[in-house]
Design a protein around this motif. Structure first.
Motif, PDB file in Angstrom:
ATOM      1  N   GLN A  20     138.238  43.857  28.040  1.00  0.00           N
ATOM      2  CA  GLN A  20     137.084  44.521  28.669  1.00  0.00           C
ATOM      3  C   GLN A  20     137.379  46.028  28.762  1.00  0.00           C
ATOM      4  O   GLN A  20     138.225  46.458  29.556  1.00  0.00           O
ATOM      5  N   PRO A  21     136.664  46.830  27.978  1.00  0.00           N
ATOM      6  CA  PRO A  21     136.956  48.273  27.906  1.00  0.00           C
ATOM      7  C   PRO A  21     136.897  48.986  29.251  1.00  0.00           C
ATOM      8  O   PRO A  21     137.703  49.886  29.506  1.00  0.00           O
ATOM      9  N   LEU A  22     135.962  48.598  30.128  1.00  0.00           N
ATOM     10  CA  LEU A  22     135.830  49.268  31.419  1.00  0.00           C
ATOM     11  C   LEU A  22     137.071  49.067  32.287  1.00  0.00           C
ATOM     12  O   LEU A  22     137.495  49.967  33.014  1.00  0.00           O
ATOM     13  N   ILE A  23     137.675  47.875  32.213  1.00  0.00           N
ATOM     14  CA  ILE A  23     138.888  47.598  32.979  1.00  0.00           C
ATOM     15  C   ILE A  23     140.047  48.441  32.456  1.00  0.00           C
ATOM     16  O   ILE A  23     140.825  49.018  33.231  1.00  0.00           O
ATOM     17  N   VAL A  24     140.162  48.524  31.134  1.00  0.00           N
ATOM     18  CA  VAL A  24     141.218  49.343  30.530  1.00  0.00           C
ATOM     19  C   VAL A  24     141.068  50.795  30.966  1.00  0.00           C
ATOM     20  O   VAL A  24     142.035  51.456  31.365  1.00  0.00           O
ATOM     21  N   GLU A  25     139.841  51.283  30.917  1.00  0.00           N
ATOM     22  CA  GLU A  25     139.580  52.676  31.282  1.00  0.00           C
ATOM     23  C   GLU A  25     139.911  52.930  32.756  1.00  0.00           C
ATOM     24  O   GLU A  25     140.543  53.938  33.099  1.00  0.00           O
ATOM     25  N   GLU A  26     139.493  52.015  33.627  1.00  0.00           N
ATOM     26  CA  GLU A  26     139.739  52.181  35.063  1.00  0.00           C
ATOM     27  C   GLU A  26     141.242  52.168  35.365  1.00  0.00           C
ATOM     28  O   GLU A  26     141.743  53.011  36.124  1.00  0.00           O
ATOM     29  N   LEU A  27     141.958  51.216  34.769  1.00  0.00           N
ATOM     30  CA  LEU A  27     143.400  51.119  35.018  1.00  0.00           C
ATOM     31  C   LEU A  27     144.141  52.353  34.512  1.00  0.00           C
ATOM     32  O   LEU A  27     145.014  52.893  35.213  1.00  0.00           O
ATOM     33  N   CYS A  28     143.794  52.784  33.316  1.00  0.00           N
ATOM     34  CA  CYS A  28     144.473  53.947  32.744  1.00  0.00           C
ATOM     35  C   CYS A  28     144.197  55.208  33.568  1.00  0.00           C
ATOM     36  O   CYS A  28     145.112  56.010  33.827  1.00  0.00           O
ATOM     37  N   GLU A  29     142.957  55.375  33.980  1.00  0.00           N
ATOM     38  CA  GLU A  29     142.604  56.554  34.779  1.00  0.00           C
ATOM     39  C   GLU A  29     143.383  56.559  36.090  1.00  0.00           C
ATOM     40  O   GLU A  29     143.918  57.595  36.510  1.00  0.00           O
TER      41      GLU A  29
END
Length: 267
Positions: A20-29
């Motif tokens: 899920q791209p949104l989860i990856v983005e949130e975690l990385c941020e």
């Protein structure tokens, strides 16, 4: 929500894997705002390629349930890729915690797991714990490599010293020739020939071992450290093909020399 910023320079990069791209983005941020460097991936295959390409990746944060390859299978594959030379830890994220999955994950060496939706501060604390473990492992590996280099250096210096001693020795006289019958009449105990390959320092250690002295006593007598004594004992056993200190002591005992002389005379 208050971020707990990592005050130490990040030793590792974190591989963040979720379909899920949104989860990856949130975690990385979140993790990057806390001082970490992240490598985002949305598939297991992409994660494997990134892991192989970047040796600084030391922590894998991945979803348990992903198409093609789940988080447990991904970790097992990365463990094979890493082998024994590369150290890393894995943390699983799961939307539905199945007891059997958790047990399997822990059995293969996955460090921790968190239930979705993830409490980011709790996750950060877990990552910091794993980073500290990795720091200790890296330190231990570096010390092990340094010890190996020091041992190799010590052995090289000792071999050089031994070669210099051989070069300085005068030619053997006829009286010292073991083939000369008169030499067998000497009352001094003869050192077995296998010990003649030792350097003077190695021979000193071997003689003190034969007297039953401990490593500490030998270190005090010779003015060296116990670790150096252990190294010399190991070298002597290896060069003389002895299995232990007892064999070494028996081989250097006066009775052994006399018995060896009798066997030689009677042969």
């Amino acid at each position: 929500m208050e971020n707990r910023v990592n005050t130490h320079p990040a030793l590792i990069k974190i591989l963040v894997v979720d379909d899920q791209p949104l989860i990856v983005e949130e975690l990385c941020e979140f993790l990057e705002s806390s001082g970490y460097r992240c490598v985002p991936c949305q598939t297991s295959r992409e994660a494997i390629s990134a892991f192989i390409a970047d040796p600084l990746i030391g922590l894998v944060l991945c979803d348990l349930h992903m198409p093609d390859m789940n988080g447990i299978e991904l970790t097992q594959h990365l463990q094979k890729v890493a082998g024994k030379q590369r150290v890393f830890e894995s943390i699983l994220l799961t939307g539905r915690a199945d007891k059997q999955d958790v047990i399997k994950a822990l059995r293969i060496g996955i460090a921790d797991y968190y239930q979705k939706p993830v409490d980011l501060n709790e996750l950060l604390e877990g990552i910091q714990r794993q980073e500290q473990i990795l720091r200790e492992q890296h330190k231990s590996n570096q010390l092990g490599q340094l010890n190996q280099k020091l041992q190799y250096l010590a052995e090289s210096i000792d071999d050089l010293y031994q070669d210099m001693e051989y070069a300085r020795r005068p030619p053997q006289s006829s009286a010292e020739n073991p083939n000369n019958p008169s030499s067998n009449d000497s009352t001094c105990p003869q050192i077995p020939s296998i010990f003649k390959q030792l350097s003077p320092r190695q021979l000193d250690v071997a003689k003190l071992v034969s007297k039953g002295q401990t490593n500490y006593q030998i270190a005090c007598d010779l003015g060296i450290t116990e670790n150096t004594v252990k190294l010399y004992v190991s070298q002597v056993l290896r060069l003389t093909h002895m299995n232990n200190r007892t064999q070494l002591a028996l081989a250097l005992s006066p009775n052994a020399s006399v018995q060896h002389g009798r066997q030689t005379a009677g042969s």
